[in-house]
Design an enzyme around this catalytic site. Structure first.
Site, PDB file in Angstrom:
ATOM      1  N   SER A 127       0.816  -1.229   0.000  1.00 28.00           N
ATOM      2  CA  SER A 127       0.000   0.000   0.000  1.00 28.00           C
ATOM      3  C   SER A 127       0.843   1.270   0.000  1.00 28.00           C
ATOM      4  O   SER A 127       1.923   1.329   0.606  1.00 28.00           O
ATOM      5  CB  SER A 127      -0.876  -0.019   1.258  1.00 28.00           C
ATOM      6  N   GLU A 129       0.216   3.606   1.777  1.00 31.18           N
ATOM      7  CA  GLU A 129       0.299   4.033   3.185  1.00 31.18           C
ATOM      8  C   GLU A 129       1.698   3.776   3.750  1.00 31.18           C
ATOM      9  O   GLU A 129       2.066   4.333   4.780  1.00 31.18           O
ATOM     10  CB  GLU A 129      -0.743   3.301   4.026  1.00 31.18           C
ATOM     11  N   TYR A 151      -1.495   0.312  10.681  1.00 28.94           N
ATOM     12  CA  TYR A 151      -1.754  -0.334   9.382  1.00 28.94           C
ATOM     13  C   TYR A 151      -0.530  -0.185   8.466  1.00 28.94           C
ATOM     14  O   TYR A 151      -0.051  -1.160   7.879  1.00 28.94           O
ATOM     15  CB  TYR A 151      -2.989   0.298   8.721  1.00 28.94           C
TER      16      TYR A 151
END
Ligand code: NAP
Ligand code: F7E
Length: 328
Positions: A127, A129, A151
């Site tokens: 991701s 992120e 996460y």
């Protein structure tokens, strides 16, 4: 016949990927967690061709038996605790599922597929992120990671262990660093779908306003249906590698609001939007913009749905769903 196993089959990407692989003639297996998963019934109705197998990323023996049952040639590991906000609320569960779950799956592949010439190709759902507090713009496969949430930290572990198992054991293991991708199947907890759904309900008169958090964040938003094609392409190459999958454009939440409200004929969204501290995050990812050059040149991948088309598609879908509810 090629055989694919998808973890996270009940999620947004799992559904798009199942549809896509089925259209390519694959036998599709979907791993489903829990003893009575409510989403399994919906899957059976909408995707009758997917064979459901019971398993959980936090339970290694179940991963081994899932692989023994499906004998997949391709494994797409999409299962995760994927909601960033929730990852602060259940950080250990997130680390266990989103991070350690990847290691468990890689180990299960080694156990079932064999240490030499393992026929099982592996895709890990990494991701954007992971870039978090970004070190450069736009972000590429070589941009250093600085995750900003439990996460993001778990995804960095999942990414690194995928690369490590490829380098240690010669596994065909790829990591797709996907930027935000959305669409009608997006969960209602994510900001784009939360907005498209609220806009539809406001238009139909069943909701007065919408409460959000940080409106300044900017994301590189694409369409999920385009992004699952990149996952598949990664597993069709001669050599495994990692790729950024993104549109190369960034937009703010305010821009999303502007287009979504305009879609139902509301020119000024401000009177309908409030802000609530409970939707702000302990640490924020302010701006993401990906450079998909490698995916474009090596995989021949290109996104087809642009930002205004994506917003329109989501609002139209929610208008259909919400007006059908009213007329039941
Ligand atoms: P999603 O809609 O939230 O789906 C997550 C899936 O993971 C669900 O099917 C869920 O099953 C499953 N899951 C949760 N815990 C599990 C466990 N312990 N064992 C097995 N499965 C479990 O996510 P998505 O948007 O489709 O994203 C797919 C993957 O890509 C995720 O790994 C996500 O982190 C990653 N990703 C997404 C984006 C994006 O913008 N969408 C971008 C980059 C990366 P239940 O329904 O049973 O809970
Ligand atoms: O937040 C801001 C919020 O939850 C986007 C996941 O698929 O993409 C997704 O993660 C932005 C953030 O997605 C609200 O603070 C404001 O800045 O839609 P989101 P995300 O955190 O970017 C990545 C690539 C993944 O990998 C993840 O799995 O919107 N925001 N107000 C809000 N966000 C939400 N959810 N709700 C609000 O009310």
């Amino acid at each position: 016949m090629a055989r694919a196993l998808i973890t996270g089959i009940t999620g947004q990407d799992g559904q798009h990927l199942a549809e896509f692989l089925h259209s390519k003639g694959y036998e599709v297996f979907g791993m489903i967690k829990g003893q009575n998963n409510a989403r399994a019934e919906l899957l059976r109705d909408e995707f009758p061709y997917v064979e459901l197998v019971s398993g959980d990323l936090t339970d290694l023996p179940s991963l081994v038996s899932t692989l023994e049952r499906a004998q997949p040639t391709e494994i797409y590991n999409l299962g995760a605790i994927s909601f960033v906000h929730f990852s602060w609320i259940q950080a250990e569960l997130t680390a266990n599922t989103t991070g350690l779950g990847v290691l468990r799956m890689l180990e299960a592949i080694r156990m079932v597929g064999g240490a030499q010439n393992n026929p099982m190709r592996f895709y890990q759902a990494s991701s954007s992120e992971m870039f978090g507090k970004v070190r450069e713009m736009p972000q590429t496969e070589l941009t250093p990671f600085h995750p900003r949430s439990p996460y993001g930290c778990a995804k960095v572990f999942g990414h690194d262990i995928t690369v490590n198992y490829r380098e240690s054991y010669g596994m065909y293991a790829c990591s797709g660093i996907l930027f935000n991708h959305e669409g009608p199947r997006r969960g209602l907890e994510f900001v784009t779908r939360k907005i498209s759904n609220a806009v539809a309900r406001i238009k139909l008169g069943v909701q007065q306003d919408i409460s959000l958090g940080n409106l300044d964040a900017k994301r590189d938003w694409g369409y999920a249906g385009d992004y699952v094609k990149a996952m598949w392409l990664m597993l069709q190459q001669d050599e495994p590698d990692d790729y950024v999958v993104a549109t190369g454009e960034t937009h703010s939440i305010e821009e999303f609001l502007e287009l979504a409200f305009a879609e139902v004929g509301i020119a000024d969204w401000h009177p309908y939007v409030t802000q609530d501290p409970k939707f702000f995050r302990p640490a924020e990812v302010d701006l993401l913009i990906g450079d998909p050059t490698k995916a474009k040149t090596k995989l021949g991948w290109t996104p087809e749905v642009n930002f205004p088309e994506l917003v329109k598609m989501m609002v139209e879908n929610d208008l259909r769903i919400e007006s059908a509810k009213l007329h039941r």
